[in-house]
Motif scaffolding. Sequence first.
Motif, short mmCIF file in Angstrom:
data_model
loop_
_atom_site.label_atom_id
_atom_site.label_comp_id
_atom_site.label_asym_id
_atom_site.label_seq_id
_atom_site.Cartn_x
_atom_site.Cartn_y
_atom_site.Cartn_z
N GLY A 96 -2.52 -1.96 -4.92
CA GLY A 96 -2.22 -3.27 -4.35
C GLY A 96 -0.84 -3.33 -3.71
N THR A 97 0.16 -2.72 -4.36
CA THR A 97 1.51 -2.73 -3.77
C THR A 97 1.55 -1.94 -2.47
OG1 THR A 97 2.17 -0.79 -5.09
CG2 THR A 97 2.61 -2.98 -6.01
N PHE A 98 0.81 -0.83 -2.41
CA PHE A 98 0.79 -0.05 -1.16
C PHE A 98 0.12 -0.84 -0.05
CE2 PHE A 98 -1.16 3.02 1.74
CZ PHE A 98 -0.03 3.71 2.15
N ILE A 99 -0.96 -1.54 -0.37
CA ILE A 99 -1.63 -2.38 0.63
C ILE A 99 -0.68 -3.44 1.17
CG2 ILE A 99 -3.41 -4.15 0.91
CD1 ILE A 99 -5.18 -2.52 -0.97
N ALA A 100 0.05 -4.10 0.25
CA ALA A 100 0.96 -5.17 0.67
C ALA A 100 2.10 -4.64 1.52
CB ALA A 100 1.52 -5.89 -0.56
N PHE A 101 2.55 -3.43 1.26
CA PHE A 101 3.67 -2.87 2.02
C PHE A 101 3.23 -2.29 3.36
CE2 PHE A 101 6.99 0.16 3.11
CZ PHE A 101 8.13 -0.55 2.78
N ALA A 102 2.00 -1.77 3.42
CA ALA A 102 1.60 -1.00 4.60
C ALA A 102 0.86 -1.82 5.65
CB ALA A 102 0.71 0.17 4.16
N LEU A 103 0.16 -2.87 5.25
CA LEU A 103 -0.71 -3.59 6.18
C LEU A 103 -0.09 -4.91 6.61
CD1 LEU A 103 -4.20 -3.07 4.51
CD2 LEU A 103 -3.30 -1.89 6.53
N PRO A 104 -0.41 -5.36 7.82
CA PRO A 104 -0.02 -6.73 8.22
C PRO A 104 -0.63 -7.75 7.28
CG PRO A 104 -0.80 -5.45 10.10
CD PRO A 104 -1.11 -4.64 8.89
N VAL A 105 -0.02 -8.92 7.20
CA VAL A 105 -0.40 -9.92 6.20
C VAL A 105 -1.89 -10.27 6.23
CG1 VAL A 105 -0.02 -12.29 5.42
CG2 VAL A 105 1.92 -10.87 6.08
N PRO A 106 -2.49 -10.57 7.39
CA PRO A 106 -3.93 -10.93 7.36
C PRO A 106 -4.81 -9.82 6.79
CG PRO A 106 -2.93 -11.55 9.46
CD PRO A 106 -1.94 -10.70 8.76
N ARG A 107 -4.57 -8.58 7.24
CA ARG A 107 -5.38 -7.47 6.74
C ARG A 107 -5.07 -7.20 5.27
NH1 ARG A 107 -5.02 -3.03 11.71
NH2 ARG A 107 -5.89 -4.40 13.32
N ALA A 108 -3.81 -7.35 4.88
CA ALA A 108 -3.44 -7.11 3.49
C ALA A 108 -4.15 -8.09 2.56
CB ALA A 108 -1.93 -7.21 3.33
N LEU A 109 -4.26 -9.36 2.97
CA LEU A 109 -4.93 -10.36 2.14
C LEU A 109 -6.40 -10.00 1.93
CD1 LEU A 109 -3.39 -13.67 3.55
CD2 LEU A 109 -2.87 -12.54 1.38
N VAL A 110 -7.05 -9.57 3.00
CA VAL A 110 -8.46 -9.18 2.88
C VAL A 110 -8.61 -7.96 1.98
CG1 VAL A 110 -10.47 -8.35 4.15
CG2 VAL A 110 -9.04 -10.16 5.14
N ALA A 111 -7.76 -6.95 2.21
CA ALA A 111 -7.85 -5.72 1.41
C ALA A 111 -7.54 -6.00 -0.06
CB ALA A 111 -6.88 -4.68 1.96
N LEU A 112 -6.57 -6.87 -0.33
CA LEU A 112 -6.24 -7.21 -1.72
C LEU A 112 -7.39 -7.95 -2.39
CD1 LEU A 112 -2.50 -8.25 -1.35
CD2 LEU A 112 -3.38 -6.31 -2.66
N ALA A 113 -8.03 -8.84 -1.65
CA ALA A 113 -9.18 -9.57 -2.21
C ALA A 113 -10.29 -8.59 -2.59
CB ALA A 113 -9.68 -10.60 -1.21
N VAL A 114 -10.55 -7.64 -1.71
CA VAL A 114 -11.58 -6.63 -2.00
C VAL A 114 -11.19 -5.80 -3.22
CG1 VAL A 114 -12.73 -4.56 -1.12
CG2 VAL A 114 -12.37 -6.53 0.39
N LEU A 115 -9.91 -5.41 -3.29
CA LEU A 115 -9.44 -4.59 -4.41
C LEU A 115 -9.58 -5.35 -5.74
CD1 LEU A 115 -7.91 -2.06 -5.50
CD2 LEU A 115 -5.79 -3.34 -5.08
N ILE A 116 -9.17 -6.61 -5.75
CA ILE A 116 -9.25 -7.40 -6.98
C ILE A 116 -10.70 -7.59 -7.43
CG2 ILE A 116 -8.86 -9.71 -7.92
CD1 ILE A 116 -6.27 -9.81 -6.29
#
Length: 374
Positions: free
Chosen positions: A108-128
């Motif tokens: 999750g931290t890597f997603i938040a650091f590497a992706l733009p905010v809109p994509r990061a939110l989607v990827a984090l939702a999928v991860l959770i």
Amino acid sequence: MRDSVATRRRVGLIFAAVWAVYLVDPLRRAWSLDDPLERAYSLGVVVAFGVCFVGAYWYLLRGSGGRDVWIDPHPRTVVVPLALLCALMAAAAPTLHSEVLGLAIFVGTFIAFALPVPRALVALAVLILATTVVPQLLAGEPPAYATMSSIAMSAFAVGGIREVIRRNQQLSLARKQLTELAIAEERLRVGRDVHDILGHSLTVITVKTELAQRLLDVDPERARTELADVERLAREALSGVRSTVGGLREISLEGELANARTALSAAEIEASLPDSDELPVRHSVVFGWVLREAVTNVVRHSGARHCTVRVTGTTIEISDDGVGSGGEPHFGSGLSGLRERVRATGGTLTVSNRPEGGLRVLASFPAGLTKELE
């Protein structure tokens, strides 16, 4: 560029290494397994995950094509490490069971650091959903709310750090573009001045020279008159060029203080400058050169928030609260040329790191010195 890439790599390694400390729990769980094969397998997967996590930041921050990847990373610099981290997390699940959820925090931290905010939110939702909700519901258990909260909070913190870095980079890029624009505008201004001075004169000189050549055999007296006009026009053009060049090279402490105030303000650096009515008359030119070079270095390299200029009858001191030189001050081409200017007028130039941080540039002259830079 090479130094910048090396710095980004070091930052990435340090940043990831701090988070890697939290792999202690999965490692302890793997070490406690009774089966030797499961223990070795789990330890190997967790260690590989940690190495991949640190390497992912190194890979992301290494630079790509001379562009700052923090602002807009190429998809390959994110997808490849992210896929590998997810694969290793899945590989650890059969033996670590619920302890594997701790690895999801790292993803999750890597997603938040590497992706733009809109994509990061989607990827984090999928991860959770994939790690703390769906598996638990399939097993007839409630979602892992504690892990879900840890993933969200960690991602929020790292995402905030990424936004700070991103905005600082954009600000630095904007400053660089403004500087380049100012240089381009100055070149255009000089070009216009030279064109205005020489364009008309050279055109008239060309016409009169052609006319004089035709009149040499027909009307020698008029030809001599035309050639005299050519000589006069050439001298006037030469005088105009000298005046323009002289204006470009003219420098004074008062003028450079005004330029310094503008430059520091544009760079958002607080300036403490002396009043113009307190400036010494002697050494004005060489003090102006020292101030120009020192302020240029402060704006370009120091990262300072405050710059102070002190002037007396025999000294000028420019100090900042930036990063300093990181060691023994290095005399580049600008400071080396400045040192020669000061030495040529009988003074000495000292560049040193300040104990409280930042750099100090001091030019000093003997009290009885009367020689001045021409």
